[in-house]
Design a protein around this motif. Structure first.
Motif, mmCIF file in Angstrom:
data_model
loop_
_atom_site.group_PDB
_atom_site.id
_atom_site.type_symbol
_atom_site.label_atom_id
_atom_site.label_comp_id
_atom_site.label_asym_id
_atom_site.label_seq_id
_atom_site.Cartn_x
_atom_site.Cartn_y
_atom_site.Cartn_z
ATOM 1 N N UNK A 101 0.821 -1.212 0.000
ATOM 2 C CA UNK A 101 0.000 0.000 0.000
ATOM 3 C C UNK A 101 0.855 1.263 0.000
ATOM 4 N N UNK A 102 2.041 1.187 0.592
ATOM 5 C CA UNK A 102 2.922 2.346 0.727
ATOM 6 C C UNK A 102 4.309 2.008 0.170
ATOM 7 N N UNK A 103 5.057 3.039 -0.147
ATOM 8 C CA UNK A 103 6.477 2.875 -0.466
ATOM 9 C C UNK A 103 7.281 3.415 0.709
ATOM 10 N N UNK A 104 8.462 2.893 0.892
ATOM 11 C CA UNK A 104 9.325 3.359 1.978
ATOM 12 C C UNK A 104 10.771 3.410 1.498
ATOM 13 N N UNK A 105 11.472 4.482 1.875
ATOM 14 C CA UNK A 105 12.902 4.611 1.584
ATOM 15 C C UNK A 105 13.644 4.807 2.899
ATOM 16 N N UNK A 106 14.757 4.085 3.043
ATOM 17 C CA UNK A 106 15.605 4.164 4.235
ATOM 18 C C UNK A 106 16.948 4.791 3.869
ATOM 19 N N UNK A 107 17.531 5.506 4.826
ATOM 20 C CA UNK A 107 18.830 6.147 4.602
ATOM 21 C C UNK A 107 19.689 6.033 5.850
ATOM 22 N N UNK A 108 20.993 6.197 5.655
ATOM 23 C CA UNK A 108 21.945 6.315 6.754
ATOM 24 C C UNK A 108 22.466 7.745 6.790
ATOM 25 N N UNK A 109 22.645 8.273 7.992
ATOM 26 C CA UNK A 109 23.181 9.627 8.160
ATOM 27 C C UNK A 109 24.392 9.564 9.082
ATOM 28 N N UNK A 110 25.495 10.172 8.645
ATOM 29 C CA UNK A 110 26.721 10.272 9.441
ATOM 30 C C UNK A 110 26.970 11.730 9.780
ATOM 31 N N UNK A 111 27.219 12.019 11.054
ATOM 32 C CA UNK A 111 27.570 13.385 11.475
ATOM 33 C C UNK A 111 28.881 13.329 12.234
ATOM 34 N N UNK A 112 29.731 14.342 12.017
ATOM 35 C CA UNK A 112 31.073 14.360 12.576
ATOM 36 C C UNK A 112 31.283 15.617 13.425
ATOM 37 N N UNK A 113 32.321 15.579 14.272
ATOM 38 C CA UNK A 113 32.726 16.782 14.989
ATOM 39 C C UNK A 113 34.206 16.674 15.340
#
Length: 216
Positions: A101-113
């Protein structure tokens, strides 16, 4: 200093140490030659490791503000079955058959400091997978599933390494997954954006707006 500049510096230092080690060995200064050779080897290995990290980071996109990650066009091909055409900001296309019924997209996020920011590491994201999704739990358990990777398999998975050895990489500020999903409808077109807080999808034509308006 960028990661590429760091690799160049490590290689240069390694080469200088290697040349110095050869000269010391020719003068029969075995201890100094061995120490110089070992130092050169360590520098070359560090350069190689930095190179592998740079290659892996190329699979991620720089993320400094909310920006387009792609557009998804849906075409009905059967009962609860759709052809999904994903268009990236580069103009590249990828097509998938999604069930549900739905579409779904997944992602990875990297944050640095810290040190990583000084080396030129920006927050980055990578789309991971696209899948079909059913509204009901029973359908999710019994009906045909459809899920596709949006990236090829990796020999070096920076994400997994950073999770596993988090205490050894304190310059990683955040590692998290993000997903967004909306209903599928014939002719629907969606814009997928990504920011430092994750993915967001918006309908951009009438078919998509009607689908979202009657979604439950």
């Amino acid at each position: 200093m960028t990661l590429i500049a760091l690799i160049a510096v490590l290689l240069l230092l390694g080469l200088l140490c290697f040349v110095a080690a050869i000269r010391r060995l020719r003068r029969r200064r075995l201890m100094g030659g061995a120490l110089g050779g070992a130092t050169a080897l360590v520098l070359f290995l560090l350069a190689a490791a930095a190179g592998l990290i740079a290659v892996n980071l190329r699979t991620y996109q720089r993320l400094t503000y909310e920006q387009p990650a792609g557009e998804l066009q849906l075409t009905r091909t059967g009962e609860r079955e759709f052809n999904a055409m994903l268009t990236y900001p580069t103009g590249e296309h990828a097509g998938f058959i999604l069930n549900g019924d739905d579409w779904q997209i997944d992602a990875r996020v990297l944050k640095w400091h810290g040190v990583a920011e000084l080396l030129g590491f920006n927050a980055a994201y990578r789309l991971e997978r696209i899948s079909g999704r059913y509204g009901g739990i029973e359908d999710e358990q019994r009906q045909p599933r459809s899920v596709y990777s949006l990236n090829p398999p990796e020999h070096l998975d920076l994400w997994s390494l950073a999770h596993r050895y988090r205490s050894w990489v304190p310059w990683v500020d955040a590692l998290y997954g993000s997903a967004t999903y909306l209903p599928m409808a014939d002719g629907a077109l969606y814009q997928i954006n990504v920011s430092q807080t994750g993915l967001v999808a918006r309908p951009i034509n009438q078919a998509a707006r009607e689908a979202v308006g009657s979604w439950h």
